[in-house]
Design a protein around this motif. Structure first.
Motif, PDB file in Angstrom:
ATOM      1  N   MET A  31      -6.536 -20.486   7.847  1.00 48.71           N
ATOM      2  CA  MET A  31      -5.162 -20.058   7.575  1.00 48.71           C
ATOM      3  C   MET A  31      -5.187 -18.680   6.924  1.00 48.71           C
ATOM      4  SD  MET A  31      -3.351 -23.531   6.251  1.00 48.71           S
ATOM      5  CE  MET A  31      -1.734 -22.844   6.472  1.00 48.71           C
ATOM      6  N   ARG A  32      -4.299 -17.798   7.380  1.00 46.65           N
ATOM      7  CA  ARG A  32      -4.245 -16.464   6.810  1.00 46.65           C
ATOM      8  C   ARG A  32      -3.147 -16.424   5.755  1.00 46.65           C
ATOM      9  NH1 ARG A  32      -1.832 -11.942   6.731  1.00 46.65           N
ATOM     10  NH2 ARG A  32      -2.993  -9.997   6.522  1.00 46.65           N
ATOM     11  N   ASP A  33      -3.503 -15.928   4.583  1.00 43.02           N
ATOM     12  CA  ASP A  33      -2.535 -15.855   3.503  1.00 43.02           C
ATOM     13  C   ASP A  33      -1.977 -14.431   3.412  1.00 43.02           C
ATOM     14  OD1 ASP A  33      -1.468 -15.482   0.799  1.00 43.02           O
ATOM     15  OD2 ASP A  33      -2.217 -17.505   0.459  1.00 43.02           O
ATOM     16  N   PRO A  34      -0.641 -14.287   3.429  1.00 36.90           N
ATOM     17  CA  PRO A  34      -0.056 -12.942   3.391  1.00 36.90           C
ATOM     18  C   PRO A  34      -0.291 -12.192   2.080  1.00 36.90           C
ATOM     19  CG  PRO A  34       1.659 -14.617   3.212  1.00 36.90           C
ATOM     20  CD  PRO A  34       0.382 -15.348   3.514  1.00 36.90           C
ATOM     21  N   LEU A  35      -0.768 -12.888   1.027  1.00 34.29           N
ATOM     22  CA  LEU A  35      -1.047 -12.225  -0.251  1.00 34.29           C
ATOM     23  C   LEU A  35      -2.495 -11.751  -0.356  1.00 34.29           C
ATOM     24  CD1 LEU A  35       0.769 -14.620  -2.770  1.00 34.29           C
ATOM     25  CD2 LEU A  35       1.603 -12.451  -1.851  1.00 34.29           C
ATOM     26  N   LEU A  36      -3.319 -12.102   0.637  1.00 35.58           N
ATOM     27  CA  LEU A  36      -4.747 -11.811   0.546  1.00 35.58           C
ATOM     28  C   LEU A  36      -5.173 -10.725   1.523  1.00 35.58           C
ATOM     29  CD1 LEU A  36      -6.074 -15.472   0.219  1.00 35.58           C
ATOM     30  CD2 LEU A  36      -5.619 -13.828  -1.611  1.00 35.58           C
ATOM     31  N   ASN A  37      -6.153  -9.913   1.057  1.00 37.94           N
ATOM     32  CA  ASN A  37      -6.748  -8.857   1.874  1.00 37.94           C
ATOM     33  C   ASN A  37      -5.677  -7.928   2.459  1.00 37.94           C
ATOM     34  OD1 ASN A  37      -9.097  -7.606   2.847  1.00 37.94           O
ATOM     35  ND2 ASN A  37      -8.740  -8.481   4.871  1.00 37.94           N
ATOM     36  N   ILE A  38      -4.865  -7.377   1.569  1.00 41.35           N
ATOM     37  CA  ILE A  38      -3.805  -6.454   2.006  1.00 41.35           C
ATOM     38  C   ILE A  38      -3.789  -5.194   1.138  1.00 41.35           C
ATOM     39  CG2 ILE A  38      -2.262  -8.250   2.921  1.00 41.35           C
ATOM     40  CD1 ILE A  38      -0.618  -7.944   0.291  1.00 41.35           C
ATOM     41  N   CYS A  39      -3.154  -4.160   1.662  1.00 42.85           N
ATOM     42  CA  CYS A  39      -2.971  -2.913   0.915  1.00 42.85           C
ATOM     43  C   CYS A  39      -1.496  -2.771   0.566  1.00 42.85           C
ATOM     44  CB  CYS A  39      -3.391  -1.721   1.760  1.00 42.85           C
ATOM     45  SG  CYS A  39      -5.118  -1.790   2.301  1.00 42.85           S
ATOM     46  N   MET A  40      -1.232  -2.254  -0.629  1.00 43.45           N
ATOM     47  CA  MET A  40       0.176  -2.063  -0.993  1.00 43.45           C
ATOM     48  C   MET A  40       0.743  -0.841  -0.272  1.00 43.45           C
ATOM     49  SD  MET A  40       0.074  -0.819  -4.965  1.00 43.45           S
ATOM     50  CE  MET A  40      -1.573  -1.361  -5.428  1.00 43.45           C
ATOM     51  N   ASP A  41       2.049  -0.806  -0.184  1.00 40.87           N
ATOM     52  CA  ASP A  41       2.746   0.294   0.471  1.00 40.87           C
ATOM     53  C   ASP A  41       3.007   1.360  -0.588  1.00 40.87           C
ATOM     54  OD1 ASP A  41       4.343   1.968   1.887  1.00 40.87           O
ATOM     55  OD2 ASP A  41       5.855   0.479   2.449  1.00 40.87           O
ATOM     56  N   ALA A  42       2.045   2.278  -0.736  1.00 36.93           N
ATOM     57  CA  ALA A  42       2.147   3.305  -1.779  1.00 36.93           C
ATOM     58  C   ALA A  42       1.660   4.649  -1.222  1.00 36.93           C
ATOM     59  CB  ALA A  42       1.347   2.874  -3.009  1.00 36.93           C
ATOM     60  N   LYS A  43       1.565   5.637  -2.069  1.00 35.01           N
ATOM     61  CA  LYS A  43       1.411   7.019  -1.612  1.00 35.01           C
ATOM     62  C   LYS A  43       0.164   7.292  -0.770  1.00 35.01           C
ATOM     63  CE  LYS A  43       1.910  11.758  -3.292  1.00 35.01           C
ATOM     64  NZ  LYS A  43       2.044  12.637  -4.456  1.00 35.01           N
ATOM     65  N   HIS A  44      -0.998   6.801  -1.216  1.00 40.15           N
ATOM     66  CA  HIS A  44      -2.253   7.170  -0.545  1.00 40.15           C
ATOM     67  C   HIS A  44      -2.957   6.003   0.148  1.00 40.15           C
ATOM     68  CE1 HIS A  44      -1.948  11.112  -2.375  1.00 40.15           C
ATOM     69  NE2 HIS A  44      -1.776  10.536  -3.556  1.00 40.15           N
ATOM     70  N   HIS A  45      -2.369   4.810   0.104  1.00 37.21           N
ATOM     71  CA  HIS A  45      -3.051   3.629   0.639  1.00 37.21           C
ATOM     72  C   HIS A  45      -3.071   3.592   2.166  1.00 37.21           C
ATOM     73  CE1 HIS A  45      -2.537   2.387  -3.495  1.00 37.21           C
ATOM     74  NE2 HIS A  45      -3.297   1.335  -3.288  1.00 37.21           N
ATOM     75  N   LYS A  46      -4.164   3.041   2.713  1.00 35.17           N
ATOM     76  CA  LYS A  46      -4.224   2.756   4.141  1.00 35.17           C
ATOM     77  C   LYS A  46      -3.250   1.611   4.444  1.00 35.17           C
ATOM     78  CE  LYS A  46      -8.554   1.872   5.105  1.00 35.17           C
ATOM     79  NZ  LYS A  46     -10.017   1.648   5.008  1.00 35.17           N
ATOM     80  N   THR A  47      -2.902   1.426   5.725  1.00 33.07           N
ATOM     81  CA  THR A  47      -1.971   0.335   6.050  1.00 33.07           C
ATOM     82  C   THR A  47      -2.659  -1.012   5.978  1.00 33.07           C
ATOM     83  OG1 THR A  47      -2.436   0.735   8.376  1.00 33.07           O
ATOM     84  CG2 THR A  47      -0.421   1.705   7.490  1.00 33.07           C
ATOM     85  N   LYS A  48      -3.974  -1.049   6.270  1.00 31.82           N
ATOM     86  CA  LYS A  48      -4.718  -2.300   6.074  1.00 31.82           C
ATOM     87  C   LYS A  48      -6.156  -1.992   5.668  1.00 31.82           C
ATOM     88  CE  LYS A  48      -5.473  -2.972  11.032  1.00 31.82           C
ATOM     89  NZ  LYS A  48      -5.199  -3.833  12.181  1.00 31.82           N
ATOM     90  N   PRO A  49      -6.785  -2.927   4.940  1.00 36.27           N
ATOM     91  CA  PRO A  49      -8.127  -2.661   4.433  1.00 36.27           C
ATOM     92  C   PRO A  49      -9.185  -2.725   5.527  1.00 36.27           C
ATOM     93  CG  PRO A  49      -7.412  -4.871   3.785  1.00 36.27           C
ATOM     94  CD  PRO A  49      -6.260  -4.232   4.497  1.00 36.27           C
ATOM     95  N   GLY A  50     -10.287  -2.044   5.274  1.00 38.06           N
ATOM     96  CA  GLY A  50     -11.417  -2.067   6.199  1.00 38.06           C
ATOM     97  C   GLY A  50     -12.581  -1.303   5.592  1.00 38.06           C
ATOM     98  N   PRO A  51     -13.742  -1.313   6.272  1.00 38.02           N
ATOM     99  CA  PRO A  51     -14.928  -0.634   5.740  1.00 38.02           C
ATOM    100  C   PRO A  51     -14.734   0.891   5.677  1.00 38.02           C
ATOM    101  CG  PRO A  51     -15.472  -2.048   7.627  1.00 38.02           C
ATOM    102  CD  PRO A  51     -13.990  -1.961   7.552  1.00 38.02           C
ATOM    103  N   GLU A  52     -15.306   1.496   4.648  1.00 37.92           N
ATOM    104  CA  GLU A  52     -15.311   2.958   4.496  1.00 37.92           C
ATOM    105  C   GLU A  52     -16.745   3.375   4.180  1.00 37.92           C
ATOM    106  OE1 GLU A  52     -12.963   5.400   4.672  1.00 37.92           O
ATOM    107  OE2 GLU A  52     -11.446   3.971   5.346  1.00 37.92           O
ATOM    108  N   GLY A  53     -17.307   4.236   5.002  1.00 35.62           N
ATOM    109  CA  GLY A  53     -18.731   4.578   4.839  1.00 35.62           C
ATOM    110  C   GLY A  53     -19.068   5.280   3.541  1.00 35.62           C
ATOM    111  N   MET A  54     -18.240   6.261   3.150  1.00 37.22           N
ATOM    112  CA  MET A  54     -18.633   7.141   2.056  1.00 37.22           C
ATOM    113  C   MET A  54     -17.571   7.240   0.963  1.00 37.22           C
ATOM    114  SD  MET A  54     -21.662   8.386   2.781  1.00 37.22           S
ATOM    115  CE  MET A  54     -21.764   9.891   1.814  1.00 37.22           C
ATOM    116  N   LEU A  55     -17.383   6.216   0.180  1.00 41.63           N
ATOM    117  CA  LEU A  55     -16.457   6.327  -0.945  1.00 41.63           C
ATOM    118  C   LEU A  55     -17.193   6.984  -2.114  1.00 41.63           C
ATOM    119  CD1 LEU A  55     -14.395   3.005  -0.925  1.00 41.63           C
ATOM    120  CD2 LEU A  55     -13.920   5.181   0.188  1.00 41.63           C
ATOM    121  N   HIS A  56     -16.492   7.851  -2.821  1.00 44.24           N
ATOM    122  CA  HIS A  56     -17.125   8.678  -3.837  1.00 44.24           C
ATOM    123  C   HIS A  56     -17.455   7.919  -5.125  1.00 44.24           C
ATOM    124  CE1 HIS A  56     -18.245  12.539  -5.492  1.00 44.24           C
ATOM    125  NE2 HIS A  56     -17.455  12.365  -6.528  1.00 44.24           N
TER     126      HIS A  56
END
Length: 261
Positions: free
Chosen positions: A24-49
């Protein structure tokens, strides 16, 4: 219903079996908020500082956002940490980590709140911060100097960056925020809530964690997402005996309870 005449033990076995086959997928889990710099959905990023790198396996931020988060005068929000003189590095690292959590974490869903603002539609509210994270932040910043208790609003932005409002005085953090709770709850308008829960308890969000051990905030978000749902479904009125048995269940099973009772 189905559970009539069943002992709690039999019911739990049935639930465990069912949970293995009903993802079951929960709408509160594994999500990004709707804000200034956020991606629309989470995922891997190779080079975070630097300090944001613990989130690289699953992040709501981009590499560019994380490098900006480490600057003294960041382009993210034109916010100046050094508004009352130079912020010491041991204090600044907590603010960088706080920014990394806010920008990168996909585990803040249970605390996302709608907001009417020109630069974001959602914010976080009352995120339960682990005791150690809050107290170390305060300890490392208590001798730092600021002129404001709430850094979200009330600055003088006439020059394009935040300056102390006219007539305000620069004072040590230990006077502006007498206790760790004051710092964590007041500085960002109750984005965080001070707790006595410890790191690794599964009951509080960690700003700091070792990514080689996995992200501890995943299980915390699951617990509070279930808690939020169960309180709205009225499940908290169960008898204490059943409540204890239910509390020991994994989250995947707990979401099935309403269907089986």
């Amino acid at each position: 219903g189905l559970a009539v005449g069943m002992g709690v033990g039999q019911m739990l076995l049935l639930l465990l079996a069912a949970s293995a086959v009903v993802p079951m997928r929960d709408p509160l889990l594994n999500i990004c908020m709707d804000a200034k710099h956020h991606k629309t959905k989470p995922g891997p990023e190779g080079m975070l500082h630097d300090q944001c790198s613990p989130w690289k396996d699953n992040a709501c931020c981009t590499a560019n956002t994380t490098s900006e988060a480490h600057r003294d005068q960041s382009n993210l929000y034109n916010f100046n940490w050094n508004h009352c003189g130079l912020m010491p590095p041991k204090c600044k690292r907590h603010f960088i980590q706080d920014t990394c959590l806010y920008e990168c974490s996909p585990n803040l869903g249970p605390w996302i709140d709608q907001v009417d603002s020109s630069w974001r539609r959602e914010r976080i509210l009352h995120v339960p911060l682990c005791k150690e994270d809050c107290e170390e932040w305060w300890e490392d910043c208590k001798d730092c100097v600021t002129c404001k208790e709430n850094w979200h609003k009330g600055w003088n932005w006439a020059t394009g960056t935040n300056r102390c409002p006219w007539g305000s005085m620069c004072r040590p953090f230990s006077q502006v925020f007498p206790h760790p709770k004051d710092l964590c709850e007041k500085i960002w308008s109750n984005s965080y809530r001070y707790t006595t829960e410890h790191r690794g308890s599964g009951r509080c969000i960690q700003m700091w964690f070792d990514p080689t051990q996995g992200n501890p905030n995943v299980v915390v978000a699951k617990y509070y997402a279930w808690k939020k749902r169960s309180s709205s479904a009225g499940l908290e009125n169960t008898t204490s005996g059943t409540d204890k048995a239910v509390g020991a269940l994994p989250w995947s099973v707990l979401v099935l309870l309403p269907m089986l009772l």
